[in-house]
Design a protein around this motif. Structure first.
Motif, PDB file in Angstrom:
ATOM      1  N   TYR A   4       7.681   8.165   3.628  1.00 47.60           N
ATOM      2  CA  TYR A   4       7.448   6.845   3.031  1.00 47.60           C
ATOM      3  C   TYR A   4       8.431   5.794   3.565  1.00 47.60           C
ATOM      4  O   TYR A   4       8.312   4.620   3.236  1.00 47.60           O
ATOM      5  CB  TYR A   4       7.548   6.920   1.508  1.00 47.60           C
ATOM      6  CG  TYR A   4       6.366   7.623   0.890  1.00 47.60           C
ATOM      7  CD1 TYR A   4       5.260   6.905   0.448  1.00 47.60           C
ATOM      8  CD2 TYR A   4       6.345   9.010   0.765  1.00 47.60           C
ATOM      9  CE1 TYR A   4       4.165   7.551  -0.107  1.00 47.60           C
ATOM     10  CE2 TYR A   4       5.251   9.660   0.217  1.00 47.60           C
ATOM     11  CZ  TYR A   4       4.172   8.926  -0.214  1.00 47.60           C
ATOM     12  OH  TYR A   4       3.081   9.574  -0.756  1.00 47.60           O
ATOM     13  N   THR A  42       9.385   6.156 -12.954  1.00 46.62           N
ATOM     14  CA  THR A  42       8.287   7.085 -13.228  1.00 46.62           C
ATOM     15  C   THR A  42       8.801   8.400 -13.809  1.00 46.62           C
ATOM     16  O   THR A  42       8.169   8.974 -14.706  1.00 46.62           O
ATOM     17  CB  THR A  42       7.475   7.356 -11.953  1.00 46.62           C
ATOM     18  OG1 THR A  42       8.355   7.808 -10.903  1.00 46.62           O
ATOM     19  CG2 THR A  42       6.779   6.104 -11.473  1.00 46.62           C
ATOM     20  N   LEU A  79       4.138   5.268  -5.761  1.00 49.17           N
ATOM     21  CA  LEU A  79       4.054   5.195  -7.222  1.00 49.17           C
ATOM     22  C   LEU A  79       3.088   6.241  -7.756  1.00 49.17           C
ATOM     23  O   LEU A  79       3.385   6.938  -8.739  1.00 49.17           O
ATOM     24  CB  LEU A  79       3.602   3.794  -7.642  1.00 49.17           C
ATOM     25  CG  LEU A  79       3.464   3.537  -9.153  1.00 49.17           C
ATOM     26  CD1 LEU A  79       4.817   3.639  -9.833  1.00 49.17           C
ATOM     27  CD2 LEU A  79       2.859   2.152  -9.389  1.00 49.17           C
ATOM     28  N   ALA A  80       1.930   6.377  -7.115  1.00 47.56           N
ATOM     29  CA  ALA A  80       0.933   7.353  -7.555  1.00 47.56           C
ATOM     30  C   ALA A  80       1.467   8.773  -7.425  1.00 47.56           C
ATOM     31  O   ALA A  80       1.277   9.611  -8.316  1.00 47.56           O
ATOM     32  CB  ALA A  80      -0.349   7.195  -6.742  1.00 47.56           C
ATOM     33  N   LEU A  81       2.162   9.052  -6.313  1.00 52.04           N
ATOM     34  CA  LEU A  81       2.695  10.392  -6.080  1.00 52.04           C
ATOM     35  C   LEU A  81       3.686  10.791  -7.154  1.00 52.04           C
ATOM     36  O   LEU A  81       3.580  11.871  -7.760  1.00 52.04           O
ATOM     37  CB  LEU A  81       3.356  10.455  -4.702  1.00 52.04           C
ATOM     38  CG  LEU A  81       4.120  11.750  -4.389  1.00 52.04           C
ATOM     39  CD1 LEU A  81       3.153  12.918  -4.289  1.00 52.04           C
ATOM     40  CD2 LEU A  81       4.930  11.598  -3.107  1.00 52.04           C
ATOM     41  N   SER A 103       0.831  -1.213   0.000  1.00 52.19           N
ATOM     42  CA  SER A 103       0.000   0.000   0.000  1.00 52.19           C
ATOM     43  C   SER A 103       0.863   1.259   0.000  1.00 52.19           C
ATOM     44  O   SER A 103       0.538   2.251  -0.668  1.00 52.19           O
ATOM     45  CB  SER A 103      -0.934  -0.004   1.209  1.00 52.19           C
ATOM     46  OG  SER A 103      -0.194  -0.047   2.417  1.00 52.19           O
ATOM     47  N   THR A 147      11.630   2.967  -8.233  1.00 50.71           N
ATOM     48  CA  THR A 147      10.281   3.447  -8.556  1.00 50.71           C
ATOM     49  C   THR A 147      10.309   4.876  -9.080  1.00 50.71           C
ATOM     50  O   THR A 147       9.695   5.191 -10.100  1.00 50.71           O
ATOM     51  CB  THR A 147       9.374   3.378  -7.314  1.00 50.71           C
ATOM     52  OG1 THR A 147       9.321   2.033  -6.838  1.00 50.71           O
ATOM     53  CG2 THR A 147       7.974   3.857  -7.635  1.00 50.71           C
ATOM     54  N   TRP A 175       3.964   1.422  -1.182  1.00 53.90           N
ATOM     55  CA  TRP A 175       4.610   1.502  -2.498  1.00 53.90           C
ATOM     56  C   TRP A 175       3.645   2.042  -3.551  1.00 53.90           C
ATOM     57  O   TRP A 175       4.033   2.857  -4.394  1.00 53.90           O
ATOM     58  CB  TRP A 175       5.117   0.125  -2.914  1.00 53.90           C
ATOM     59  CG  TRP A 175       5.769   0.155  -4.268  1.00 53.90           C
ATOM     60  CD1 TRP A 175       7.031   0.578  -4.568  1.00 53.90           C
ATOM     61  CD2 TRP A 175       5.177  -0.239  -5.512  1.00 53.90           C
ATOM     62  NE1 TRP A 175       7.263   0.479  -5.915  1.00 53.90           N
ATOM     63  CE2 TRP A 175       6.138  -0.020  -6.524  1.00 53.90           C
ATOM     64  CE3 TRP A 175       3.925  -0.753  -5.869  1.00 53.90           C
ATOM     65  CZ2 TRP A 175       5.892  -0.305  -7.875  1.00 53.90           C
ATOM     66  CZ3 TRP A 175       3.677  -1.033  -7.203  1.00 53.90           C
ATOM     67  CH2 TRP A 175       4.653  -0.815  -8.188  1.00 53.90           C
ATOM     68  N   LEU A 176       2.384   1.612  -3.513  1.00 56.05           N
ATOM     69  CA  LEU A 176       1.398   2.104  -4.474  1.00 56.05           C
ATOM     70  C   LEU A 176       1.152   3.602  -4.286  1.00 56.05           C
ATOM     71  O   LEU A 176       0.987   4.337  -5.271  1.00 56.05           O
ATOM     72  CB  LEU A 176       0.083   1.328  -4.321  1.00 56.05           C
ATOM     73  CG  LEU A 176       0.108  -0.133  -4.782  1.00 56.05           C
ATOM     74  CD1 LEU A 176      -1.211  -0.822  -4.469  1.00 56.05           C
ATOM     75  CD2 LEU A 176       0.416  -0.227  -6.287  1.00 56.05           C
ATOM     76  N   ALA A 177       1.141   4.053  -3.033  1.00 56.90           N
ATOM     77  CA  ALA A 177       0.982   5.482  -2.774  1.00 56.90           C
ATOM     78  C   ALA A 177       2.181   6.260  -3.308  1.00 56.90           C
ATOM     79  O   ALA A 177       2.026   7.344  -3.896  1.00 56.90           O
ATOM     80  CB  ALA A 177       0.818   5.728  -1.275  1.00 56.90           C
ATOM     81  N   PHE A 228       4.329   9.238 -10.058  1.00 62.41           N
ATOM     82  CA  PHE A 228       3.804   9.129 -11.421  1.00 62.41           C
ATOM     83  C   PHE A 228       3.082  10.425 -11.786  1.00 62.41           C
ATOM     84  O   PHE A 228       3.263  10.975 -12.877  1.00 62.41           O
ATOM     85  CB  PHE A 228       2.850   7.940 -11.537  1.00 62.41           C
ATOM     86  CG  PHE A 228       2.331   7.725 -12.938  1.00 62.41           C
ATOM     87  CD1 PHE A 228       3.138   7.147 -13.901  1.00 62.41           C
ATOM     88  CD2 PHE A 228       1.050   8.102 -13.274  1.00 62.41           C
ATOM     89  CE1 PHE A 228       2.672   6.955 -15.203  1.00 62.41           C
ATOM     90  CE2 PHE A 228       0.560   7.912 -14.557  1.00 62.41           C
ATOM     91  CZ  PHE A 228       1.379   7.334 -15.528  1.00 62.41           C
ATOM     92  N   ALA A 229       2.287  10.925 -10.835  1.00 65.66           N
ATOM     93  CA  ALA A 229       1.603  12.198 -11.061  1.00 65.66           C
ATOM     94  C   ALA A 229       2.615  13.330 -11.159  1.00 65.66           C
ATOM     95  O   ALA A 229       2.486  14.233 -12.001  1.00 65.66           O
ATOM     96  CB  ALA A 229       0.607  12.468  -9.939  1.00 65.66           C
TER      97      ALA A 229
END
Length: 207
Positions: free
Chosen positions: A136, A157, A10-12, A4, A153, A6-8, A14-15
């Motif tokens: 993180y 990205t 990644l989203a941060l 969870s 990561t 790592w996904l957060a 990536f955006a």
């Protein structure tokens, strides 16, 4: 690192990689002047500087420096001056000149150095790596494996986003081979680069 978290992360990033800022504008400007492949040279420099920022974040130095007003102010002033110089160079480029070929591009080390210098002095990087990234890390787990995951990561990205912008600028240049279009795009990119840096500098002050 939990999935969870790592996904957060990644989203941060990536955006962040797809959000226009000083790094994106530098890559797009280089792509317009040369081509997309040449524009990946400063992109690699930006990613290399990110590794420095992530190392500092993992060691806690970035957060410590961000908590010192004198250090923070000095970094922001130096970064804004460097970005202002890059923005001026971009805005003053003569679009009437023929597009430079890859063979006539500046030394690759100079383009790489611009990418490194921009990102090391970029107030946006201070926000992401000095203020956001440390949260993180799980203090109860080994730092090195977490740092390796984060570096992989963020690099993935960042390079993905910059590559998309490099090829988009190259495509625009081929479709709109017009000096007026190039002139106004360069001015817009320069203004966006400086505005993004100023906003990030204000954001760190506000925090």
């Amino acid at each position: 690192m939990d999935l969870s978290v790592w996904l957060a992360l990644l989203a941060l990033f990536f955006a962040g990689g797809l959000t226009p800022g000083p790094a994106v504008m530098l890559v797009m400007s280089t792509s317009l002047r040369y081509n997309a492949r040449i524009a990946l040279i400063p992109a690699v420099g930006i990613s290399a500087a990110n590794l420095v920022w992530m190392t500092l974040a993992a060691s806690g130095i970035a957060t410590f420096a961000a908590s010192l007003p004198v250090v923070l102010t000095g970094l922001k002033i130096a970064g804004l001056l460097f970005i202002a110089w890059l923005a001026w160079s971009m805005a003053s480029t003569d679009p009437a000149q023929p597009r430079a070929s890859a063979a006539l591009a500046p030394l690759r080390t100079a383009l790489f150095g611009r990418g490194v210098g921009l990102q090391l002095l970029n107030p946006n990087a201070l926000v992401f790596f000095g203020l956001l990234l440390p949260s993180y890390f799980d203090a109860a787990r080994p730092v090195i494996p977490q740092a390796a995951i984060i570096m992989g990561t963020v690099t993935m990205t960042e390079m993905l986003g910059l590559t998309v912008y490099a090829w988009a600028a190259d495509t625009m240049n081929r479709r709109f081979q017009n000096p007026d279009f190039a002139r106004w795009f360069n001015r817009f990119a320069a203004a966006a680069m400086l505005a993004s840096a100023l906003f990030a500098a204000f954001l760190t002050t506000a925090r």
